[in-house]
Design a protein around this motif. Structure first.
Motif, PDB file in Angstrom:
ATOM      1  N   HIS A 177      -4.637  -8.809   2.599  1.00  0.00           N
ATOM      2  CA  HIS A 177      -5.171  -8.055   3.951  1.00  0.00           C
ATOM      3  C   HIS A 177      -6.547  -7.559   3.362  1.00  0.00           C
ATOM      4  O   HIS A 177      -7.176  -7.679   1.987  1.00  0.00           O
ATOM      5  CB  HIS A 177      -4.612  -6.815   4.407  1.00  0.00           C
ATOM      6  CG  HIS A 177      -3.731  -7.207   5.366  1.00  0.00           C
ATOM      7  ND1 HIS A 177      -3.824  -7.473   6.669  1.00  0.00           N
ATOM      8  CD2 HIS A 177      -2.230  -7.557   5.533  1.00  0.00           C
ATOM      9  CE1 HIS A 177      -3.028  -7.672   7.615  1.00  0.00           C
ATOM     10  NE2 HIS A 177      -1.805  -7.963   6.830  1.00  0.00           N
ATOM     11  N   ILE A 233      -4.215   7.001  11.453  1.00  0.00           N
ATOM     12  CA  ILE A 233      -3.110   5.778  11.082  1.00  0.00           C
ATOM     13  C   ILE A 233      -2.901   5.140  12.270  1.00  0.00           C
ATOM     14  O   ILE A 233      -2.125   4.201  12.267  1.00  0.00           O
ATOM     15  CB  ILE A 233      -2.146   6.253  10.341  1.00  0.00           C
ATOM     16  CG1 ILE A 233      -1.313   7.468  11.179  1.00  0.00           C
ATOM     17  CG2 ILE A 233      -2.400   6.952   8.928  1.00  0.00           C
ATOM     18  CD1 ILE A 233      -0.197   7.836  10.474  1.00  0.00           C
ATOM     19  N   GLY A 238      -0.364   0.640  13.934  1.00  0.00           N
ATOM     20  CA  GLY A 238      -0.402   2.051  13.427  1.00  0.00           C
ATOM     21  C   GLY A 238       0.812   2.272  12.525  1.00  0.00           C
ATOM     22  O   GLY A 238       1.412   1.358  12.197  1.00  0.00           O
ATOM     23  N   LYS A 243       0.791  -1.283  -0.181  1.00  0.00           N
ATOM     24  CA  LYS A 243       0.050   0.057   0.065  1.00  0.00           C
ATOM     25  C   LYS A 243       0.855   1.319  -0.050  1.00  0.00           C
ATOM     26  O   LYS A 243       0.276   2.410  -0.545  1.00  0.00           O
ATOM     27  CB  LYS A 243      -1.001   0.173   1.285  1.00  0.00           C
ATOM     28  CG  LYS A 243      -0.287   0.200   2.613  1.00  0.00           C
ATOM     29  CD  LYS A 243      -1.188  -0.325   3.600  1.00  0.00           C
ATOM     30  CE  LYS A 243      -0.878  -1.956   3.530  1.00  0.00           C
ATOM     31  NZ  LYS A 243      -2.011  -2.643   4.448  1.00  0.00           N
ATOM     32  N   ARG A 284      -1.027  13.732   1.802  1.00  0.00           N
ATOM     33  CA  ARG A 284      -0.726  13.727   3.375  1.00  0.00           C
ATOM     34  C   ARG A 284      -0.603  15.249   3.961  1.00  0.00           C
ATOM     35  O   ARG A 284      -0.923  15.073   5.059  1.00  0.00           O
ATOM     36  CB  ARG A 284       0.677  13.010   3.441  1.00  0.00           C
ATOM     37  CG  ARG A 284       0.669  11.622   2.853  1.00  0.00           C
ATOM     38  CD  ARG A 284       1.778  10.721   3.077  1.00  0.00           C
ATOM     39  NE  ARG A 284       1.788  10.152   4.612  1.00  0.00           N
ATOM     40  CZ  ARG A 284       2.377  10.881   5.511  1.00  0.00           C
ATOM     41  NH1 ARG A 284       3.587  11.623   5.278  1.00  0.00           N
ATOM     42  NH2 ARG A 284       2.328  10.395   6.862  1.00  0.00           N
TER      43      ARG A 284
HETATM   44  N1  LLP Z   1       0.436  -3.689   7.651  1.00  0.00           N
HETATM   45  C1  LLP Z   1      -0.903  -3.379   7.765  1.00  0.00           C
HETATM   46  C2  LLP Z   1      -1.860  -4.398   8.078  1.00  0.00           C
HETATM   47  C3  LLP Z   1      -1.245  -1.939   7.622  1.00  0.00           C
HETATM   48  O1  LLP Z   1      -2.512  -1.776   7.755  1.00  0.00           O
HETATM   49  C4  LLP Z   1      -0.237  -1.111   6.992  1.00  0.00           C
HETATM   50  C5  LLP Z   1      -0.519   0.272   6.851  1.00  0.00           C
HETATM   51  C6  LLP Z   1       1.233  -1.480   7.064  1.00  0.00           C
HETATM   52  C7  LLP Z   1       1.500  -2.912   7.120  1.00  0.00           C
HETATM   53  C8  LLP Z   1       2.234  -0.662   6.448  1.00  0.00           C
HETATM   54  O2  LLP Z   1       2.357   0.130   7.332  1.00  0.00           O
HETATM   55  P1  LLP Z   1       3.787   1.218   7.251  1.00  0.00           P
HETATM   56  O3  LLP Z   1       4.864   0.326   7.462  1.00  0.00           O
HETATM   57  O4  LLP Z   1       3.873   1.632   5.804  1.00  0.00           O
HETATM   58  O5  LLP Z   1       3.506   2.268   8.207  1.00  0.00           O
HETATM   59  N2  LLP Z   1      -1.720   6.536   4.354  1.00  0.00           N
HETATM   60  C9  LLP Z   1      -1.097   6.750   5.779  1.00  0.00           C
HETATM   61  C10 LLP Z   1      -0.478   5.326   6.330  1.00  0.00           C
HETATM   62  C11 LLP Z   1      -1.723   4.163   6.338  1.00  0.00           C
HETATM   63  C12 LLP Z   1      -1.145   3.231   6.714  1.00  0.00           C
HETATM   64  C13 LLP Z   1      -2.169   2.046   6.818  1.00  0.00           C
HETATM   65  N3  LLP Z   1      -1.409   0.766   7.005  1.00  0.00           N
HETATM   66  C14 LLP Z   1      -0.029   7.723   5.783  1.00  0.00           C
HETATM   67  O6  LLP Z   1       0.056   8.100   4.526  1.00  0.00           O
HETATM   68  O7  LLP Z   1       0.700   8.039   6.534  1.00  0.00           O
END
Ligand code: LLP
Length: 453
Positions: free
Chosen positions: A119, A180, A225, A77, A350
């Motif tokens: 997911h 988040i 988060g 994502k 963002r």
């Molecule tokens: N795994 C799951 C189940 C998640 O929901 C997410 C992020 C990740 C992994 C990855 O998280 P990361 O390592 O990238 O923090 N659009 C928001 C962030 C949303 C994250 C949603 N889930 C932003 O721009 O800050």
């Protein structure tokens, strides 16, 4: 003019050239602008690969110390394209997808189904069917209804039981912004481990999976988060998940094989901020899960983590061209210089969505003038279209200047929109002195092609 180049929050390939402009992985940003136009997302391939490898090695080493295996899933994502899926897979990572669209990219990249996780809190029947067709290594189920849906899908088609993990919420709140922090109880994700009376939803979910022969209960999943800079949240959540695993074993005799601790590892966005060190966090989390397992008297499971932002965020920057420059007198009499660029909230939502802070510099020339307090704004029809709220830019910043915003690799292109019918910028990879387009620039024709009149 003060510059933070080289250094955080820029990717490791960002450097000043002899004449004071900037290059990424040996490619001058002026060349990038001529060849690919602006705005453009620029990805430093070597930086991204090094971070992917760094996370895998750090966690493998720290968890080997405690006798546990670990897999690193790249959270697509944050940004997913065919090339990026291949890069991370070549670096030994698997791919975490959250929708059928992300799954399609991973499959197009040739990632074996076994190395993909799916997911989503509201997977469609078609997404579930595609995941089963692809033989994904795990479907992370998010609700009691979905457990039945996946089991029914397997029952209807026949074949092996589907490997599932149950996503639970531990009540740990972590991350940079309310929206988040996905482990709050009052939110849409997962099944809570808390309950005022009776079995908590998480336990109900685990039992429901065990009750269906069409499902194989692989493990428990927790994501707390995003943009987390304090590792203690991971440790508290891991303790809660391992405790739930032990409770399930006590109740049913089934000790699940795997525990996923999710993503969320934070990065530097501004000068002076420091990206979380994977070696340190891996050691801290490993030590903490070992202590918990000893307390509980249960053997350790295999672990997995799902970093997204930490792999791709620092590897990216966005290159813009300055259009207009306008001094605006603000309330206290100071002047803020509004610098309009040729992109904006459509390529980086963002700041508007989360109040996220970014850093920008003039990168196409040596800047010798003093600095002014500037705000970098986009070309969209609203005043909240701000890309950088506050930054010192050269006092002679002017039309035609190339401006780069740092650390935009994660959740930039992946959250981009066509607001005001602005075509989305390309994603350009730079590697060893050369550049190539990973995702081409959208055109107005692309947008018009969707409009059937
Ligand atoms: N795994 C799951 C189940 C998640 O929901 C997410 C992020 C990740 C992994 C990855 O998280 P990361 O390592 O990238 O923090 N659009 C928001 C962030 C949303 C994250 C949603 N889930 C932003 O721009 O800050």
């Amino acid at each position: 003019m003060t510059t933070t180049i080289p250094g955080e929050p820029w990717s490791t390939g960002v450097a000043r050239t002899v004449d004071g402009a900037v290059e990424v992985a040996g490619v001058d940003v002026r060349e990038l602008a001529v060849e690919h136009g602006t705005p453009a997302y620029v990805l430093d391939e070597a930086d991204l690969r090094t971070r992917a490898r760094g996370y895998r090695r750090a966690f493998e080493a720290a968890f080997a110390e405690i006798g546990a295996g670990v897999d690193v899933y790249y959270a697509g994502k944050a940004f997913l394209s065919v090339a990026v899926a291949r890069w991370v897979h070549e670096e030994g990572l698997r791919v975490d997808t959250a929708t059928g669209g992300e799954l399609a990219v991973a499959l197009r990249a040739g990632i074996p189904g076994a190395d993909i996780g799916l997911h989503g809190n509201n997977k469609s029947d078609s997404e579930i069917a595609r995941a089963l067709d692809a033989g994904v290594g795990r479907i992370i189920v998010d609700s009691l209804v979905e457990i039945e849906r996946v089991a029914d899908a397997v029952a209807a088609r026949g074949g092996d039981p589907a490997p599932v993990m149950v996503r639970v919420t531990t009540g740990v709140h972590a991350g940079g912004h309310e929206y988040i922090s996905t482990a709050h109880e009052d939110q849409k994700f997962g099944l809570s481990i808390a309950s005022p009376d009776g079995d908590p939803p998480a336990m109900q979910g685990l039992l429901a999976v065990l009750a269906r022969p069409e499902l194989r209960l692989l493990g428990i999943h927790s994501h707390i988060g995003s943009q987390i800079l304090d590792p203690s949240g991971f440790e508290v959540a891991a303790r809660a998940v391992l405790t739930l695993r032990a409770q399930l074993a006590e109740r049913t005799g089934v000790l699940v094989d795997e525990v996923d601790l999710g993503g969320g590892y934070g990065i530097a966005y501004l000068p002076g901020e420091v990206t979380l060190d994977p070696d340190r966090i891996a050691k801290d989390v490993a030590a903490s899960v070992q202590a918990t397992a000893t307390d509980l008297g249960t053997p350790l499971p295999r672990f997995s983590i799902e970093p997204g932002r930490a792999i791709v965020g620092p590897a990216g920057l966005t290159l813009y061209t300055v259009g207009t420059v306008k001094p605006v007198r603000i309330d206290d009499g100071t002047v803020r210089t509004y610098v309009s660029i040729d992109g904006g909230m459509s390529d980086n939502i963002r700041p508007a969505l989360y109040g996220a802070a970014y850093h920008a510099e003039v990168v196409g020339r040596l800047a010798t003038a003093g600095t002014v307090l500037a705000r970098v704004v986009g070309k969209h029809c609203e005043s909240g279209d701000i890309v950088v709220h506050e930054v010192q830019l050269p006092a002679d910043v002017r039309a035609g200047d190339l401006l780069a915003v740092a650390a935009t690799g994660a959740y930039g292109r992946s959250m981009a929109s066509n607001y005001n019918h602005v075509p989305r910028p390309p994603v350009v990879a730079v590697t060893d002195g050369g550049s190539r387009v990973l995702v081409r620039r959208e055109t107005e024709d692309d947008l018009l092609a969707l409009d059937l009149g």
